[in-house]
Design a protein around this motif. Structure first.
Motif, PDB file in Angstrom:
ATOM      1  N   ARG A 129      76.255 -75.309 -13.931  1.00 46.51           N
ATOM      2  CA  ARG A 129      77.009 -76.492 -13.529  1.00 46.51           C
ATOM      3  C   ARG A 129      76.353 -77.762 -14.054  1.00 46.51           C
ATOM      4  O   ARG A 129      77.024 -78.668 -14.552  1.00 46.51           O
ATOM      5  N   LYS A 130      75.049 -77.831 -13.938  1.00 45.93           N
ATOM      6  CA  LYS A 130      74.331 -79.039 -14.339  1.00 45.93           C
ATOM      7  C   LYS A 130      74.465 -79.294 -15.835  1.00 45.93           C
ATOM      8  O   LYS A 130      74.739 -80.426 -16.268  1.00 45.93           O
ATOM      9  N   PHE A 131      74.285 -78.233 -16.639  1.00 47.44           N
ATOM     10  CA  PHE A 131      74.421 -78.397 -18.087  1.00 47.44           C
ATOM     11  C   PHE A 131      75.858 -78.762 -18.456  1.00 47.44           C
ATOM     12  O   PHE A 131      76.096 -79.631 -19.296  1.00 47.44           O
ATOM     13  N   SER A 132      76.837 -78.109 -17.813  1.00 45.38           N
ATOM     14  CA  SER A 132      78.249 -78.415 -18.072  1.00 45.38           C
ATOM     15  C   SER A 132      78.545 -79.881 -17.782  1.00 45.38           C
ATOM     16  O   SER A 132      79.212 -80.565 -18.566  1.00 45.38           O
ATOM     17  N   LYS A 133      78.057 -80.369 -16.642  1.00 46.79           N
ATOM     18  CA  LYS A 133      78.302 -81.762 -16.274  1.00 46.79           C
ATOM     19  C   LYS A 133      77.660 -82.727 -17.272  1.00 46.79           C
ATOM     20  O   LYS A 133      78.254 -83.744 -17.635  1.00 46.79           O
ATOM     21  N   LEU A 134      76.458 -82.413 -17.713  1.00 51.66           N
ATOM     22  CA  LEU A 134      75.782 -83.290 -18.669  1.00 51.66           C
ATOM     23  C   LEU A 134      76.528 -83.356 -19.993  1.00 51.66           C
ATOM     24  O   LEU A 134      76.678 -84.437 -20.581  1.00 51.66           O
ATOM     25  N   VAL A 135      76.998 -82.205 -20.479  1.00 52.98           N
ATOM     26  CA  VAL A 135      77.759 -82.201 -21.737  1.00 52.98           C
ATOM     27  C   VAL A 135      79.040 -83.014 -21.571  1.00 52.98           C
ATOM     28  O   VAL A 135      79.391 -83.828 -22.428  1.00 52.98           O
ATOM     29  N   GLU A 136      79.721 -82.820 -20.437  1.00 52.48           N
ATOM     30  CA  GLU A 136      80.973 -83.544 -20.204  1.00 52.48           C
ATOM     31  C   GLU A 136      80.725 -85.046 -20.102  1.00 52.48           C
ATOM     32  O   GLU A 136      81.535 -85.862 -20.563  1.00 52.48           O
ATOM     33  N   GLN A 137      79.613 -85.440 -19.548  1.00 50.12           N
ATOM     34  CA  GLN A 137      79.304 -86.864 -19.381  1.00 50.12           C
ATOM     35  C   GLN A 137      78.838 -87.534 -20.674  1.00 50.12           C
ATOM     36  O   GLN A 137      79.107 -88.718 -20.896  1.00 50.12           O
ATOM     37  N   HIS A 138      78.157 -86.770 -21.542  1.00 53.16           N
ATOM     38  CA  HIS A 138      77.447 -87.409 -22.652  1.00 53.16           C
ATOM     39  C   HIS A 138      77.857 -86.952 -24.058  1.00 53.16           C
ATOM     40  O   HIS A 138      77.252 -87.408 -25.030  1.00 53.16           O
ATOM     41  N   TYR A 139      78.849 -86.056 -24.174  1.00 57.99           N
ATOM     42  CA  TYR A 139      79.158 -85.512 -25.510  1.00 57.99           C
ATOM     43  C   TYR A 139      79.545 -86.592 -26.512  1.00 57.99           C
ATOM     44  O   TYR A 139      79.383 -86.418 -27.715  1.00 57.99           O
ATOM     45  N   ARG A 140      80.056 -87.724 -26.038  1.00 62.88           N
ATOM     46  CA  ARG A 140      80.452 -88.792 -26.963  1.00 62.88           C
ATOM     47  C   ARG A 140      79.241 -89.453 -27.619  1.00 62.88           C
ATOM     48  O   ARG A 140      79.351 -89.959 -28.735  1.00 62.88           O
ATOM     49  N   THR A 141      78.123 -89.446 -26.944  1.00 66.57           N
ATOM     50  CA  THR A 141      76.961 -90.172 -27.465  1.00 66.57           C
ATOM     51  C   THR A 141      75.777 -89.279 -27.815  1.00 66.57           C
ATOM     52  O   THR A 141      74.971 -89.636 -28.682  1.00 66.57           O
ATOM     53  N   LEU A 142      75.653 -88.143 -27.142  1.00 69.10           N
ATOM     54  CA  LEU A 142      74.518 -87.247 -27.390  1.00 69.10           C
ATOM     55  C   LEU A 142      75.011 -85.975 -28.065  1.00 69.10           C
ATOM     56  O   LEU A 142      75.824 -85.247 -27.499  1.00 69.10           O
ATOM     57  N   HIS A 143      74.506 -85.700 -29.273  1.00 66.67           N
ATOM     58  CA  HIS A 143      75.039 -84.598 -30.075  1.00 66.67           C
ATOM     59  C   HIS A 143      74.051 -83.470 -30.334  1.00 66.67           C
ATOM     60  O   HIS A 143      74.430 -82.448 -30.889  1.00 66.67           O
ATOM     61  N   SER A 144      72.801 -83.641 -29.936  1.00 65.64           N
ATOM     62  CA  SER A 144      71.812 -82.619 -30.279  1.00 65.64           C
ATOM     63  C   SER A 144      71.331 -81.863 -29.042  1.00 65.64           C
ATOM     64  O   SER A 144      71.357 -82.391 -27.922  1.00 65.64           O
TER      65      SER A 144
ATOM     66  N   TYR B 201      85.837 -76.593 -12.470  1.00 65.81           N
ATOM     67  CA  TYR B 201      86.360 -77.789 -13.142  1.00 65.81           C
ATOM     68  C   TYR B 201      85.376 -78.392 -14.137  1.00 65.81           C
ATOM     69  O   TYR B 201      85.778 -79.186 -14.974  1.00 65.81           O
ATOM     70  N   ASN B 202      84.124 -78.065 -14.028  1.00 65.65           N
ATOM     71  CA  ASN B 202      83.152 -78.529 -15.019  1.00 65.65           C
ATOM     72  C   ASN B 202      82.531 -77.314 -15.680  1.00 65.65           C
ATOM     73  O   ASN B 202      81.440 -76.891 -15.325  1.00 65.65           O
ATOM     74  N   ASN B 203      83.250 -76.746 -16.614  1.00 67.28           N
ATOM     75  CA  ASN B 203      82.797 -75.528 -17.278  1.00 67.28           C
ATOM     76  C   ASN B 203      83.089 -75.681 -18.762  1.00 67.28           C
ATOM     77  O   ASN B 203      84.217 -75.472 -19.214  1.00 67.28           O
ATOM     78  N   VAL B 204      82.077 -76.073 -19.522  1.00 67.38           N
ATOM     79  CA  VAL B 204      82.268 -76.287 -20.955  1.00 67.38           C
ATOM     80  C   VAL B 204      82.110 -74.992 -21.747  1.00 67.38           C
ATOM     81  O   VAL B 204      82.218 -74.989 -22.962  1.00 67.38           O
ATOM     82  N   PHE B 205      81.870 -73.875 -21.047  1.00 67.86           N
ATOM     83  CA  PHE B 205      81.615 -72.616 -21.723  1.00 67.86           C
ATOM     84  C   PHE B 205      82.896 -71.862 -22.062  1.00 67.86           C
ATOM     85  O   PHE B 205      82.943 -71.071 -22.993  1.00 67.86           O
ATOM     86  N   GLU B 206      83.950 -72.089 -21.271  1.00 69.24           N
ATOM     87  CA  GLU B 206      85.154 -71.297 -21.441  1.00 69.24           C
ATOM     88  C   GLU B 206      86.317 -71.999 -20.762  1.00 69.24           C
ATOM     89  O   GLU B 206      86.127 -72.861 -19.909  1.00 69.24           O
ATOM     90  N   ILE B 207      87.534 -71.614 -21.133  1.00 69.48           N
ATOM     91  CA  ILE B 207      88.705 -72.076 -20.396  1.00 69.48           C
ATOM     92  C   ILE B 207      88.670 -71.390 -19.026  1.00 69.48           C
ATOM     93  O   ILE B 207      88.572 -70.169 -18.955  1.00 69.48           O
ATOM     94  N   PRO B 208      88.719 -72.159 -17.940  1.00 70.87           N
ATOM     95  CA  PRO B 208      88.448 -71.582 -16.618  1.00 70.87           C
ATOM     96  C   PRO B 208      89.611 -70.802 -16.016  1.00 70.87           C
ATOM     97  O   PRO B 208      90.273 -71.237 -15.073  1.00 70.87           O
ATOM     98  N   PHE B 209      89.892 -69.618 -16.573  1.00 66.18           N
ATOM     99  CA  PHE B 209      90.859 -68.704 -15.999  1.00 66.18           C
ATOM    100  C   PHE B 209      90.169 -67.797 -14.986  1.00 66.18           C
ATOM    101  O   PHE B 209      89.039 -67.359 -15.194  1.00 66.18           O
ATOM    102  N   ILE B 210      90.858 -67.486 -13.914  1.00 59.81           N
ATOM    103  CA  ILE B 210      90.402 -66.485 -12.960  1.00 59.81           C
ATOM    104  C   ILE B 210      91.425 -65.355 -12.985  1.00 59.81           C
ATOM    105  O   ILE B 210      92.579 -65.546 -12.589  1.00 59.81           O
ATOM    106  N   SER B 211      91.034 -64.178 -13.459  1.00 58.93           N
ATOM    107  CA  SER B 211      91.927 -63.020 -13.443  1.00 58.93           C
ATOM    108  C   SER B 211      91.988 -62.465 -12.029  1.00 58.93           C
ATOM    109  O   SER B 211      90.966 -62.336 -11.353  1.00 58.93           O
TER     110      SER B 211
END
Length: 274
Positions: A175-190, A100-110
């Motif tokens: 997971r940690k990086f995904s969560k951080l991007v999801e939490q902060h993408y509105r304010t942190l861009h770099s 559920y916190n995966n900013v790398f890809e659409i989370p499909f499981i084949s």
């Protein structure tokens, strides 16, 4: 079907083009979702249309825009955070887990044939429990839901070659990086912003992400900002200037150039499509 246990909600819907056109999916927009999709189904997820080559599972957070384009036997399980996501749940299989916190890809499981039959069997058990009215129904539904998430997490790790014990640190970092991007993408861009949060240099962050993704950290951050821009353009009446400001771009002209460069369309042109 929908079960309510005080504030806790859990439900099951057919996921078909007809269900979408009837507007029945609108009522579960705020819910967390697991969708079973049969082979050859076509589904649109956040403006991207995908045709599935195998039976698959899709894990969807609230507000993600989903549309069944062509599927006859899809099943949608939906639930709110009160039903599942309490703090005692194991983090990796909770709603903030890798599915559920995966900013790398659409989370499909084949799913292969055996895995597909296994999941369909659990869905049938869920449908049976939905018809029950006893004191154990709520916990049985929660156990069956967690079983699907556990099995799917295991399959995801195997498919991404992250199933070995000595690779768990890579999974946790993902997971940690995904969560951080999801939490902060509105304010942190770099990339440097996220490297600071992770106590790494930007170079080391890029190196670690390179072990688990073909995308660079910069690509991942930009793609998340673009996705939110698309959602706001397509599903709100906010002006381009308001959207830019909500994403921490004080100069809306800069935001327009950023969006156009990354999508090939201006914000206004993209909105006209919807």
């Amino acid at each position: 079907m929908l079960k309510e246990f005080s504030y806790k909600q859990f439900g099951n819907l057919n996921f078909t083009k007809e269900t979408f056109e009837e507007g029945r999916l609108d009522s579960v927009d705020e819910h967390i979702k697991i969708i079973f999709l049969p082979k050859n189904a076509i589904v649109q997820v956040d403006f991207q249309e995908i045709e599935l080559k195998t039976d698959s599972l899709l894990f969807i957070n609230p507000k993600v825009v989903i549309k069944p384009c062509e599927t006859k036997e899809g099943q949608l399980l939906h639930f709110n955070r009160d039903f599942y996501c309490i703090e005692i749940h194991d983090q990796e299989v909770a709603c903030d887990g890798i599915l559920y916190n995966n900013v790398f890809e659409i989370p499909f499981i084949s799913l292969d044939k055996t895995q597909s039959e296994d999941i369909k069997s659990i869905v049938r058990e869920i449908q049976f429990e939905m018809k029950n009215e006893d004191s154990n129904t709520e916990e049985m539904l929660r156990i069956l839901l967690k079983t699907i998430i556990l099995k799917s997490t295991r399959i995801w790790k195997q498919q991404h070659q992250l199933a070995e014990y000595d690779q768990q640190a890579d999974v946790q970092f993902l997971r940690k990086f995904s969560k951080l991007v999801e939490q902060h993408y509105r304010t942190l861009h770099s990339v440097a912003d996220y490297a600071d949060l992770l106590f790494l240099t930007p170079k080391n962050l890029s190196k670690k992400i390179g072990l688990v993704s073909k995308s660079t950290p910069n690509d991942i951050i930009k793609e998340r900002i673009v996705l939110e821009s698309k959602r706001l353009l397509a599903h709100t009446k906010m002006t381009v200037k308001e959207i830019a400001y909500s994403l921490n771009y004080e100069d809306d002209a800069y935001f327009i150039r950023f969006f156009t460069k990354n999508t090939g369309l201006s914000p206004i042109s993209f909105r006209k499509q919807f």
